[in-house]
Design a protein around this motif. Sequence first.
Motif, PDB file in Angstrom:
ATOM      1  N   GLY A   1      11.029  -7.881  -6.329  1.00 17.43           N
ATOM      2  CA  GLY A   1      10.603  -7.845  -7.717  1.00 17.43           C
ATOM      3  C   GLY A   1       9.354  -7.037  -7.981  1.00 17.43           C
ATOM      4  O   GLY A   1       8.940  -6.867  -9.137  1.00 17.43           O
ATOM      5  N   ASP A   2       8.716  -6.489  -6.931  1.00 19.35           N
ATOM      6  CA  ASP A   2       7.486  -5.716  -7.133  1.00 19.35           C
ATOM      7  C   ASP A   2       7.741  -4.254  -7.480  1.00 19.35           C
ATOM      8  O   ASP A   2       6.793  -3.524  -7.771  1.00 19.35           O
ATOM      9  CB  ASP A   2       6.597  -5.794  -5.881  1.00 19.35           C
ATOM     10  N   GLY A   3       9.007  -3.783  -7.406  1.00 17.71           N
ATOM     11  CA  GLY A   3       9.295  -2.436  -7.898  1.00 17.71           C
ATOM     12  C   GLY A   3       9.776  -1.436  -6.867  1.00 17.71           C
ATOM     13  O   GLY A   3       9.783  -0.234  -7.142  1.00 17.71           O
ATOM     14  N   LYS A   4      10.220  -1.898  -5.696  1.00  9.98           N
ATOM     15  CA  LYS A   4      10.651  -0.953  -4.669  1.00  9.98           C
ATOM     16  C   LYS A   4      11.844  -0.123  -5.139  1.00  9.98           C
ATOM     17  O   LYS A   4      11.845   1.108  -5.025  1.00  9.98           O
ATOM     18  CB  LYS A   4      11.027  -1.709  -3.376  1.00  9.98           C
ATOM     19  N   SER A   5      12.873  -0.789  -5.667  1.00 11.33           N
ATOM     20  CA  SER A   5      14.068  -0.061  -6.135  1.00 11.33           C
ATOM     21  C   SER A   5      13.741   0.814  -7.345  1.00 11.33           C
ATOM     22  O   SER A   5      14.327   1.891  -7.514  1.00 11.33           O
ATOM     23  CB  SER A   5      15.190  -1.048  -6.483  1.00 11.33           C
ATOM     24  N   SER A   6      12.816   0.367  -8.193  1.00 10.91           N
ATOM     25  CA  SER A   6      12.413   1.180  -9.346  1.00 10.91           C
ATOM     26  C   SER A   6      11.734   2.466  -8.885  1.00 10.91           C
ATOM     27  O   SER A   6      11.971   3.543  -9.446  1.00 10.91           O
ATOM     28  CB  SER A   6      11.466   0.382 -10.252  1.00 10.91           C
ATOM     29  N   LEU A   7      10.902   2.380  -7.860  1.00 10.21           N
ATOM     30  CA  LEU A   7      10.249   3.576  -7.322  1.00 10.21           C
ATOM     31  C   LEU A   7      11.289   4.539  -6.765  1.00 10.21           C
ATOM     32  O   LEU A   7      11.252   5.749  -7.040  1.00 10.21           O
ATOM     33  CB  LEU A   7       9.256   3.176  -6.221  1.00 10.21           C
TER      34      LEU A   7
ATOM     35  N   ASP B   1      10.646  -0.094  12.172  1.00 11.18           N
ATOM     36  CA  ASP B   1       9.829   0.344  13.302  1.00 11.18           C
ATOM     37  C   ASP B   1      10.530   1.420  14.123  1.00 11.18           C
ATOM     38  O   ASP B   1       9.896   2.294  14.703  1.00 11.18           O
ATOM     39  CB  ASP B   1       9.513  -0.856  14.185  1.00 11.18           C
ATOM     40  N   GLU B   2      11.844   1.347  14.162  1.00  7.36           N
ATOM     41  CA  GLU B   2      12.617   2.282  14.976  1.00  7.36           C
ATOM     42  C   GLU B   2      12.712   3.653  14.309  1.00  7.36           C
ATOM     43  O   GLU B   2      12.728   4.682  15.001  1.00  7.36           O
ATOM     44  CB  GLU B   2      14.027   1.709  15.190  1.00  7.36           C
ATOM     45  N   VAL B   3      12.759   3.698  12.978  1.00 10.41           N
ATOM     46  CA  VAL B   3      13.090   4.935  12.273  1.00 10.41           C
ATOM     47  C   VAL B   3      11.881   5.588  11.593  1.00 10.41           C
ATOM     48  O   VAL B   3      11.759   6.807  11.589  1.00 10.41           O
ATOM     49  CB  VAL B   3      14.193   4.659  11.215  1.00 10.41           C
ATOM     50  N   CYS B   4      10.994   4.775  11.027  1.00 10.92           N
ATOM     51  CA  CYS B   4      10.002   5.312  10.086  1.00 10.92           C
ATOM     52  C   CYS B   4       8.706   5.753  10.769  1.00 10.92           C
ATOM     53  O   CYS B   4       8.262   5.145  11.740  1.00 10.92           O
ATOM     54  CB  CYS B   4       9.694   4.269   9.013  1.00 10.92           C
ATOM     55  N   THR B   5       8.116   6.807  10.217  1.00 14.40           N
ATOM     56  CA  THR B   5       6.825   7.313  10.684  1.00 14.40           C
ATOM     57  C   THR B   5       5.723   7.031   9.675  1.00 14.40           C
ATOM     58  O   THR B   5       4.558   7.314   9.920  1.00 14.40           O
ATOM     59  CB  THR B   5       6.904   8.828  10.940  1.00 14.40           C
ATOM     60  N   GLU B   6       6.095   6.505   8.528  1.00 19.96           N
ATOM     61  CA  GLU B   6       5.138   6.169   7.470  1.00 19.96           C
ATOM     62  C   GLU B   6       5.704   4.987   6.687  1.00 19.96           C
ATOM     63  O   GLU B   6       6.920   4.835   6.564  1.00 19.96           O
ATOM     64  CB  GLU B   6       4.926   7.367   6.539  1.00 19.96           C
ATOM     65  N   THR B   7       4.811   4.138   6.183  1.00 20.33           N
ATOM     66  CA  THR B   7       5.232   2.968   5.405  1.00 20.33           C
ATOM     67  C   THR B   7       4.485   2.949   4.087  1.00 20.33           C
ATOM     68  O   THR B   7       3.265   3.096   4.056  1.00 20.33           O
ATOM     69  CB  THR B   7       4.947   1.667   6.183  1.00 20.33           C
ATOM     70  N   TRP B   8       5.247   2.790   2.991  1.00 21.42           N
ATOM     71  CA  TRP B   8       4.643   2.610   1.672  1.00 21.42           C
ATOM     72  C   TRP B   8       4.792   1.153   1.275  1.00 21.42           C
ATOM     73  O   TRP B   8       5.912   0.629   1.212  1.00 21.42           O
ATOM     74  CB  TRP B   8       5.341   3.469   0.617  1.00 21.42           C
ATOM     75  N   GLU B   9       3.668   0.485   0.991  1.00 26.92           N
ATOM     76  CA  GLU B   9       3.729  -0.885   0.488  1.00 26.92           C
ATOM     77  C   GLU B   9       3.584  -0.863  -1.026  1.00 26.92           C
ATOM     78  O   GLU B   9       2.599  -0.342  -1.564  1.00 26.92           O
ATOM     79  CB  GLU B   9       2.637  -1.759   1.097  1.00 26.92           C
ATOM     80  N   VAL B  10       4.576  -1.422  -1.707  1.00 21.69           N
ATOM     81  CA  VAL B  10       4.558  -1.514  -3.164  1.00 21.69           C
ATOM     82  C   VAL B  10       4.019  -2.889  -3.536  1.00 21.69           C
ATOM     83  O   VAL B  10       4.606  -3.915  -3.181  1.00 21.69           O
ATOM     84  CB  VAL B  10       5.979  -1.313  -3.747  1.00 21.69           C
ATOM     85  N   HIS B  11       2.876  -2.916  -4.257  1.00 19.12           N
ATOM     86  CA  HIS B  11       2.315  -4.204  -4.688  1.00 19.12           C
ATOM     87  C   HIS B  11       1.347  -3.972  -5.848  1.00 19.12           C
ATOM     88  O   HIS B  11       0.665  -2.958  -5.923  1.00 19.12           O
ATOM     89  CB  HIS B  11       1.594  -4.908  -3.524  1.00 19.12           C
ATOM     90  N   ASP B  12       1.339  -4.916  -6.757  1.00 21.30           N
ATOM     91  CA  ASP B  12       0.383  -4.914  -7.878  1.00 21.30           C
ATOM     92  C   ASP B  12       0.379  -3.599  -8.648  1.00 21.30           C
ATOM     93  O   ASP B  12      -0.675  -3.101  -9.058  1.00 21.30           O
ATOM     94  CB  ASP B  12      -1.029  -5.216  -7.358  1.00 21.30           C
ATOM     95  N   GLY B  13       1.566  -2.991  -8.814  1.00 24.74           N
ATOM     96  CA  GLY B  13       1.681  -1.793  -9.631  1.00 24.74           C
ATOM     97  C   GLY B  13       1.248  -0.514  -8.961  1.00 24.74           C
ATOM     98  O   GLY B  13       1.158   0.540  -9.605  1.00 24.74           O
ATOM     99  N   ILE B  14       0.966  -0.559  -7.645  1.00 25.03           N
ATOM    100  CA  ILE B  14       0.544   0.645  -6.924  1.00 25.03           C
ATOM    101  C   ILE B  14       1.437   0.856  -5.705  1.00 25.03           C
ATOM    102  O   ILE B  14       2.213  -0.025  -5.321  1.00 25.03           O
ATOM    103  CB  ILE B  14      -0.942   0.563  -6.475  1.00 25.03           C
ATOM    104  N   VAL B  15       1.311   2.026  -5.098  1.00 22.53           N
ATOM    105  CA  VAL B  15       1.991   2.338  -3.841  1.00 22.53           C
ATOM    106  C   VAL B  15       0.915   2.681  -2.825  1.00 22.53           C
ATOM    107  O   VAL B  15       0.188   3.666  -2.979  1.00 22.53           O
ATOM    108  CB  VAL B  15       2.974   3.514  -4.003  1.00 22.53           C
TER     109      VAL B  15
END
Length: 599
Positions: free
Chosen positions: A41-47, A188-202
């Motif tokens: 519900g924090d907006g991952k799919s919207s992003l 952990d196996e695939v990604c080299t960077e992680t974006w955390e979506v929270h409180d209206g920011i990335v």
Amino acid sequence: MAVPLVGAEALHLEFPTRVVFDSVTVGIEEGDRIGIVGRNGDGKSSLLGMLSGLIEPQAGRVTRRGGVRFGVLPQTDDLDPATTVGHAIVGDRPEHEWAGDAAIRDVIGGLVADVPWDARVGALSGGQRRRVALAALLVGEWDVIALDEPTNHLDVEGIAWLAEHLKNRWSRNAGGLLVITHDRWFLDEVCTETWEVHDGIVEPFEGGYAAYVLQRVERDRIAAATEAKRQNLMRKELAWLRRGAPARTSKPRFRIEAANQLIKDVPPVRNAVELQRLAVARLGKDVIDLEDAGVRYGDREVLRDVTWRIAPGERTGILGANGSGKSTLLGLISGTVQPSSGRVKRGKTVRLGLLDQQFSQLTEIGGERVREVLARTKTTFTIDGKDLTPAQLLERLGFAREHLSTRVGELSGGQKRRLQLLLLLLSEPNVIALDEPANDVDADMLAAMEDLLDSWPGTLIVVSHDRYLLERVTDQQYAILDGRLRHLPGGVDEYLRLRQGQVSSRAPAPATPRVTQAGASPSGLSGSERRTAQKEVASIERRLDRLNAEVKSLHQRMADHDQSDYAGLQQLTDQLRAVEGETAELEERWIELSENLID
């Protein structure tokens, strides 16, 4: 400066009830493999929708480098129900064209080998349809791919295949990947960077899930006054990552010294000896025994010859392909399924709690408000030596105060799953069986769920395709292979090797005829080499039988042993590990020899 593949500047998105994003600026460069995490519900799919062009932001803009091809897998597909599986994946391309393409054959074999090629999409199950949509995307040529929950409806084997495919799809500094998933092993196996979506920011972090956890713990340490609860939980998660999964955290980008400093005062995730002692006190020595149990539905034999003595305090994960009989096995254990052959014996003190996939425990209370349900529950739950009330537990599992007035039937899937787990724990069972507990639950809530289970002193049986969850909360794994239950001393990796040995050609393309030299056996071995290999295989099988008997004997001795004699228990545990280690080595050698004899 290189132009990003996709750029987003000052994105603003709001719904009638809230602002989702306000002035978000991000970019996807060549070679980026980005995992998107955050609470439901924090907006991952919207992003993802804004970056892929499926959602129009109210302000800001999204730009793409000229000629960039962008492929998207949303949570709901637009497949034509009347078309066939084959047409949905390869379109009108002639068979010789797609069947001659190794990349397309690999996608078909990895995702839809068990789906009838001529079946109509509308006749497929939800899981089959999801895999067809994923295959249809991956056979295309794309510069950027965005995937929204691609691991849903995939088993452990399918998730491993998808991870390998995405790692090898582009060269190291080419292409771009965006993926939303709650599967932490996959991140952990695939990604080299992680974006955390929270409180209206990335908020960006370097590396996959393990590195993200480290950096988040550092961030929370700095803001300890406002983030105390999340800090403590994630420090425990980091401690497990460092101690329990060294291969995962040995990547160069993971700052090991900083991690060790942060967790220097964090105790081990579980005190296995103490939990087993408490489990024996609650359960006695007899829990549940399956003896030569089998289940048959009509002419179809789902399970056969299953013999398993479930011990007090045992924490076991169950692996198996979709439809292999995992839920049926839980049914045998819980008593909802009766064996067609053999027998199931339950100890007199067993109180079993089952968390199923259908939320059946919540059916009768669907019209009640959450606070009304909690008001009837007086039991407390102990975590790290502290007694928590039901309301405090629910808060720990991510419920806000406003959710307490919501009717149970109106909760989201993830909220229902958390309430279901809470009520299960508060019913005070001494045996818990969890059937796909990770469904509909985000990564933060999975960590909170695991934290609760760490302190629970009983027998735990978990069926899940979430590899991270299985390795995190269980101490051993079994697999259902060809209807039989098999112990996996080598864990998930051993299961994947065994499954690979089981499955020959999974793609529908015709097999290439094999040509052998005159006088040579099909395996390529000479006659004497073949006989020698066969003798070694027979010798290994005899030794494995003896080792399996020794494992059962050690389990029995541990169950019968004085649970206050920690030194004696540790000695038995060391013997068990040594036997299991030898078993794993012999099984690897057996697989190697068998493949040589078959090839």
